[in-house]
Design an enzyme around this catalytic site. Structure first.
Site, PDB file in Angstrom:
ATOM      1  CD1 TRP A 218      -2.571   1.744   0.498  1.00  0.00           C
ATOM      2  CD2 TRP A 218      -1.964   1.907   2.654  1.00  0.00           C
ATOM      3  NE1 TRP A 218      -3.253   2.801   1.051  1.00  0.00           N
ATOM      4  CE2 TRP A 218      -2.896   2.926   2.378  1.00  0.00           C
ATOM      5  CE3 TRP A 218      -1.456   1.808   3.949  1.00  0.00           C
ATOM      6  CZ2 TRP A 218      -3.331   3.839   3.326  1.00  0.00           C
ATOM      7  CZ3 TRP A 218      -1.882   2.721   4.902  1.00  0.00           C
ATOM      8  CH2 TRP A 218      -2.814   3.719   4.585  1.00  0.00           C
TER       9      TRP A 218
ATOM     10  CG  ASP B 113      -2.539  -2.853   7.153  1.00  0.00           C
ATOM     11  OD1 ASP B 113      -3.661  -2.773   7.685  1.00  0.00           O
ATOM     12  OD2 ASP B 113      -2.102  -1.993   6.349  1.00  0.00           O
TER      13      ASP B 113
ATOM     14  CB  ALA C 213      -7.120  -2.672   5.638  1.00  0.00           C
TER      15      ALA C 213
ATOM     16  CE  LYS D 232     -10.238   0.613   3.195  1.00  0.00           C
ATOM     17  NZ  LYS D 232      -9.689   1.520   2.278  1.00  0.00           N
TER      18      LYS D 232
END
Ligand code: LMR
Length: 393
Positions: free
Chosen positions: A127, A208, A210, A243
């Site tokens: 990212w 991470d 997400a 999200k």
């Protein structure tokens, strides 16, 4: 004094939204920033969240401070959602944070204090904001091989080979699921292999997470994180609710630490809280309060899971539709990997010039590295879209 400053470079992902909004052409396609879109192009407030907001509005009696860790019940519920049974079995400490980015930042700062000389290893690619955010937290950054554009898969052997050269206490950043930007993910066996390597080399895993629920399913997407939680002495997880609860602007997330024993975990927690205090004091409440209401109520939780699953399936259908349209347009299997990938993104493998040309000639907006947001694809115009992509090769 400001006149001596250089202009900061624009964020590659977020600046695209401004360009898109300023484009007057009808039929323009926004595949830039990672927000879920429905078939009509909207990013809806999820229905269970809207109900939770109504409950919150009618029941909240104060806006007084909650404390540095934010909403304790939210922290507990989110820890369970991510870690499953390890939430009970391990020494887990969770702090509510302003989104996944806020969690990455306070965890990053805490890990810097624990291991000041450690490097952090990031996947190549990762990212776009990982480097900026973790670099600003003071880390020396290194990369491990991850994505193989030739196969569309993960270069797992090379990844392992490189991580074997990392020094003990080095930190390894891993995308828990739905790798951003490639959509190529590790299998459960590969996660187990990594857990063994991390133990052997004395590395520290920093996950991470997400996009839980956007890839293979809510439970399946947490599997890698859970494999690590069962197999390594210590770890950190940055969780985003942007999200999967559709709470983007509410900045809702959590920083999770697992310690080897209660004392170590409490020490680490105190550092994490200090970091929160030094950066922003306390996280915003609204999103976390809504997530708590949803996860505590059986009916709302089910409604949320059903909507999340329908979003996941829509992205899967779009993936399959695009792969088929590109097969017709290119008369090849060159883009077959799109149907194999999972999550919100895939990278098409186009050059920056080709991406620019698509923006100029077709009003198709994607990130410079040719990452597309699958949820933004025009489902009724996939063939025309595929023709535009094929015209670039
Ligand atoms: C993305 O990758 O597009 C999202 O995570 C949004 C962001 O902040 O970059």
């Amino acid at each position: 004094m400001f006149e001596f400053l250089k202009t900061a470079p624009p964020d590659k992902i977020l600046s695209l939204s401004a360009q898109f909004n300023a484009d007057p052409r009808p039929g323009k396609v926004d595949l830039g920033v990672g927000v879920y879109r429905s078939a009509t192009g909207e990013t809806p407030v999820m229905s269970a969240i809207a109900r939770a907001e109504a409950i919150l509005l009618s029941s909240q009696t104060t806006k007084s401070y909650l404390g540095l860790a934010g909403n304790i019940e939210f922290n507990d519920l989110l820890g369970r959602l991510v870690l499953g049974e390890s939430a009970e079995k391990r020494e887990v400490r969770t702090v509510q944070a302003p989104g996944g980015s806020g969690a990455l930042r306070i965890l990053g700062e805490t890990l810097r204090r624990v291991a000041p000389g450690a490097r952090i290893w990031l996947p190549d690619p990762t990212w776009a904001n990982h480097k900026a955010l973790l670099g600003a937290a003071g880390f020396e950054l290194s990369e491990y091989p991850y994505f193989d554009p030739a196969t569309g898969g993960v270069k797992f052997d090379e990844m392992v080979e490189t991580l074997r050269t990392a020094a003990p206490r080095d930190i390894v950043l891993l995308h828990g699921c739905c790798h951003n930007p490639t959509g190529a993910n590790l299998t459960p066996d590969q996660w187990s292999g990594l857990a063994a390597l991390i133990g052997e080399r004395g590395l520290f895993p920093f996950v991470d997470l997400a996009y839980q629920g956007f890839g293979y399913g809510l439970e399946q997407d947490a599997e890698g994180t859970r494999i690590l939680a069962r197999g390594v002495p210590e770890m950190a997880v940055a969780v985003s609710c942007s999200k999967n609860f559709g709470l983007y602007r509410e900045r809702t997330g959590a920083a999770i630490l697992i310690g080897d024993n209660a004392r170590a975990a409490d020490n680490a927690l105190s550092q994490l809280l200090a970091s929160a205090r030094q950066n922003y004091s306390m996280p915003p409440d609204h999103g976390a309060a809504c997530v708590r209401i949803v996860l505590e109520d059986e009916a709302l939780r089910q409604e949320w899971m059903d909507e999340l699953e329908s979003m996941r399936l829509r992205m899967l259908t779009l993936r399959q539709g695009l792969a088929a349209a590109l097969k017709r347009a290119t008369n090849s299997d060159r883009f077959a990997f799109i149907a194999e990938h999972r999550g919100m993104f895939s990278r098409l493998g186009l050059s920056v010039e080709q991406v620019d040309k698509l923006r100029r000639d077709y009003a198709i907006y994607m990130v410079d590295d040719s990452r597309i947001n699958i949820a933004g694809l025009p489902e009724d115009r996939l063939d025309a879209f595929a023709e535009a992509i094929a015209s670039q090769s």
